[in-house]
Every structure is written in C-alpha cells, then in structure tokens.
Design an enzyme around this catalytic site. Structure first.
Site, mmCIF file in Angstrom:
data_model
loop_
_atom_site.group_PDB
_atom_site.id
_atom_site.type_symbol
_atom_site.label_atom_id
_atom_site.label_comp_id
_atom_site.label_asym_id
_atom_site.label_seq_id
_atom_site.Cartn_x
_atom_site.Cartn_y
_atom_site.Cartn_z
ATOM 1 N N SER A 122 0.865 -1.185 0.110
ATOM 2 C CA SER A 122 0.013 0.129 -0.146
ATOM 3 C C SER A 122 0.857 1.328 0.079
ATOM 4 O O SER A 122 2.075 1.152 0.336
ATOM 5 C CB SER A 122 -0.990 -0.259 1.265
ATOM 6 O OG SER A 122 -1.063 1.272 1.783
ATOM 7 N N SER A 123 0.475 2.317 -0.522
ATOM 8 C CA SER A 123 1.258 3.669 -0.487
ATOM 9 C C SER A 123 1.542 4.268 0.878
ATOM 10 O O SER A 123 2.490 5.022 1.009
ATOM 11 C CB SER A 123 0.465 4.480 -1.356
ATOM 12 O OG SER A 123 -0.689 4.982 -0.803
ATOM 13 N N CYS A 124 0.911 3.663 1.700
ATOM 14 C CA CYS A 124 1.059 4.261 3.274
ATOM 15 C C CYS A 124 2.649 3.812 3.706
ATOM 16 O O CYS A 124 2.762 3.984 4.848
ATOM 17 C CB CYS A 124 -0.106 3.820 4.329
ATOM 18 S SG CYS A 124 0.189 2.002 4.785
ATOM 19 N N TYR A 151 0.408 -0.757 10.422
ATOM 20 C CA TYR A 151 0.076 -1.391 9.085
ATOM 21 C C TYR A 151 1.340 -1.351 8.200
ATOM 22 O O TYR A 151 1.730 -2.307 7.576
ATOM 23 C CB TYR A 151 -1.150 -0.782 8.780
ATOM 24 C CG TYR A 151 -1.610 -1.525 7.210
ATOM 25 C CD1 TYR A 151 -2.143 -2.734 6.968
ATOM 26 C CD2 TYR A 151 -1.548 -0.743 6.069
ATOM 27 C CE1 TYR A 151 -2.672 -3.299 5.740
ATOM 28 C CE2 TYR A 151 -1.706 -1.245 4.824
ATOM 29 C CZ TYR A 151 -2.429 -2.422 4.553
ATOM 30 O OH TYR A 151 -2.853 -2.833 3.613
ATOM 31 N N LYS A 155 3.662 -4.132 6.128
ATOM 32 C CA LYS A 155 3.708 -4.126 4.712
ATOM 33 C C LYS A 155 5.212 -3.804 4.343
ATOM 34 O O LYS A 155 5.562 -4.595 3.414
ATOM 35 C CB LYS A 155 2.902 -2.850 4.074
ATOM 36 C CG LYS A 155 1.283 -3.322 4.119
ATOM 37 C CD LYS A 155 1.099 -4.788 3.313
ATOM 38 C CE LYS A 155 -0.254 -5.084 3.344
ATOM 39 N NZ LYS A 155 -0.571 -6.375 2.695
ATOM 40 N N HIS A 194 -13.303 4.592 2.965
ATOM 41 C CA HIS A 194 -12.305 5.699 2.493
ATOM 42 C C HIS A 194 -12.998 6.486 1.840
ATOM 43 O O HIS A 194 -14.179 6.757 1.523
ATOM 44 C CB HIS A 194 -11.290 5.098 1.716
ATOM 45 C CG HIS A 194 -10.353 4.153 2.453
ATOM 46 N ND1 HIS A 194 -10.201 2.704 2.040
ATOM 47 C CD2 HIS A 194 -9.585 4.399 3.304
ATOM 48 C CE1 HIS A 194 -9.124 2.270 3.013
ATOM 49 N NE2 HIS A 194 -8.811 3.360 3.645
#
Length: 324
Positions: A122-124, A151, A155, A194
């Site tokens: 994920s981009s986070c 999270y 990842k 979201h």
C-alpha cells in the site's frame, strides 16, 4: 538468480492457462478484481480459500495447504485493512495479523515450490513527508504517518521478506504498491470507509431522501490519486509476466484530482441535485499524495479506466450490491 529462469517463469505464467494460481484474499476489493481478471483471461485452475476454510494467520494450516495444493503462482492480496480509527484502536491486530499472514504465505510458497509470488502492499509504506510524486526509493527515508504505522511496518516487512528470499534463495518474489483503489467490492460502510466510497454513499443517500445539501469535511483542496481496482488487476498480471526485479514497483494512475473535483464528479455520477457544502473548520489531511509510477510505465504498462468511467462502474455495482 539467473535471468534465464526469470524469463521462463514469466513466459509460463501467461502461456499456461492451466497453471495453478493461488489468490490469497480473493473476496476483498483487490483479490476479487484479480480473480475476475484471471478468469477473463482464461486461467482455469485458480485455487481459492475463504477465511473460514483457511486461516492464513495459522502457520500449520498454511503449510498443510501449500503441501497439498502446491500452487505454481501466488498473488498475496490478503491483509487486515482499515481506516484511521481502526488503526488507532487496534494497532496490535494491524501489525500482528499482517505479519502472520505474509510470513506464513511467503515462506510456505517458497518451501513448497511456487515459481513466483507477488506481494501487494500500500502507498502508506512511504514516509509522511516523502517527496511528491513518491518514487520507490523514498522507502525507509523518514518517519511514517503515525496513524497507520503499524500496518505500514508490516507491509514494509513484506517487501523486505520478498527481497530477502530473492537474495538468499534466488526465488522470484516481487512486490507491487498500489495507490488509492476503488471499485466493486469496496467498503461503503458509513463510518470507516475511505473518501471515495464514503462520498458515493452520502450522495446516494441524500438523493434518495431528497436532501437539499451534503456537507463534506475540509476545503476540498487536497490532491489525491485514484486507480480502479480492475486496472490494478491488469497491472498484477503484467508484473507476473514481465517483472522479476528486487525493488518493489509503484502502481498508480499518475493522475491527480482535488477532493473538490472528486466530490463534484461523484455527485454528477450519482445524480444528486442538491448543494455541495464544504466545512472548512474540519481538517484537510495531507495536501498531496501521488505515487511516481514512471518505473511501471517504463516497463510498458499504463492504466486504461478513466476516473469518470470507473465511478459509473462502481456506482452501478453499489446500486446492485449494497443494501439500501
């Protein structure tokens, strides 16, 4: 890590439609899109397990699954996901469950002879103040966004695990990092969805009630990037065929919209006739979050679904599938 093995791995994925492919997390937003894509391409030997049938956090269960099924290709789209509230409330779940899932699946896939694995993040994973657009090499260059660091750390560990197995064993494990996704099977929950599905639901409910206005938080000025989940599924197949590198690959649309433009577009697609009111006393969040997907474009992949077409498709699914 001879390039010859990588070439044959890549070719066999696209040519052998009977290859056994395990899509982990096939009921989610991402996994379901990947399954739709593979089925549309004629792959006839997909191995799918619901959470009830196979708990990916249980190492012995995962090992026995791989020992029995021996899938040739694995796409790891299973994860525990949630918004800011969930991440703040259950940090232990977000780090532990995600680490367990990916460690069990990646290790068993390698041990039981899978040719190739694709891990989805994920981009986070990127630092809170990463340069914009965010290149792959921004990883681990600064502190994470505190609200979802549990999270994100899990990842990042998944990316590093794939790299480690490539370095130590010469095994073809790759990682893709998608931007904000939307589409069929998204989470339209009133509280913890979201921004895009939340807007869609609110405009739809306002339309049904004949409300005069919809109030949206913030000024509408932040820029966001969205990718339809069917485009991501297309990119997943592309990467399984064409990419066997050490570094993870960003998967984005490369197109930004302001939250205001997004809200206007969703309003139009839903057909809400009332006013759109901005509550500028509420926070805006990060001003800009765009992925640099030049690497993927350089490999030869670009998205095909415009935001407008994608929203029309998503709203159609919402009307048919979300309890009104």
């Amino acid at each position: 890590m001879g390039s010859a093995t990588n070439e044959t791995t890549s070719d066999s994925f696209i040519s052998d439609k009977s290859a056994k492919i395990f899509v982990a997390g096939h009921r989610g937003l991402v996994g379901s899109a990947i399954v739709r894509k593979l089925q549309a391409l004629g792959y006839s030997n997909l191995v799918l397990r619901t959470h009830a049938a196979l708990d990916l956090t249980r190492q012995t269960d995962v090992e026995s699954f791989f020992a029995t099924e021996k899938p040739q290709f694995v796409v790891l789209a299973a994860a525990k996901v949630g918004g800011i509230h969930a991440n703040n409330t259950y940090p232990a779940d977000f780090i532990a469950i995600n680490l367990q899932i990916q460690t069990n699946v990646i290790d068993s896939a390698y041990r039981y002879g899978a040719k190739k694995l694709l891990f989805l993040g994920s981009s986070c994973i990127y630092p809170k103040f990463a340069p914009q657009p965010i290149p792959e090499d921004a990883l681990l260059t600064g502190p994470l966004e505190p609200t979802n660091e549990w999270y994100a750390v899990a990842k990042i560990a998944g990316i590093k695990m794939c790299q480690a197995y490539r370095i130590q064993y010469g095994w073809d494990a790759i990682s893709g990092m998608p931007t904000n996704l939307y589409g069929p099977y998204d989470n339209f929950h009133p509280e913890n969805s979201h921004v895009l599905p939340a807007l869609m639901r609110r405009f739809h409910e306002a339309k049904v009630k004949g409300a005069k206005e919809v109030v949206v938080w913030g000024t509408g000025s932040p820029l966001r990037e969205f990718l339809h989940v069917d485009d991501l599924a297309d990119a997943v197949v592309f990467l399984m065929n064409k990419y066997s590198g050490l570094e993870h690959v960003n998967v984005g649309s490369g197109k930004e919209v302001t939250i205001k433009e997004l809200a206007e577009l969703v309003k139009e697609v839903v057909g809400f006739e009332g006013e759109l009111v901005w509550d500028s006393t509420k926070p805006d969040g990060t001003p800009r979050k765009l992925m640099d997907s030049a690497k993927l474009a350089g490999l030869g992949w670009t998205p095909k679904i415009s935001l407008k077409d994608g929203l029309v498709d998503t709203y159609k699914w919402y009307l048919e599938n979300v309890k009104q």
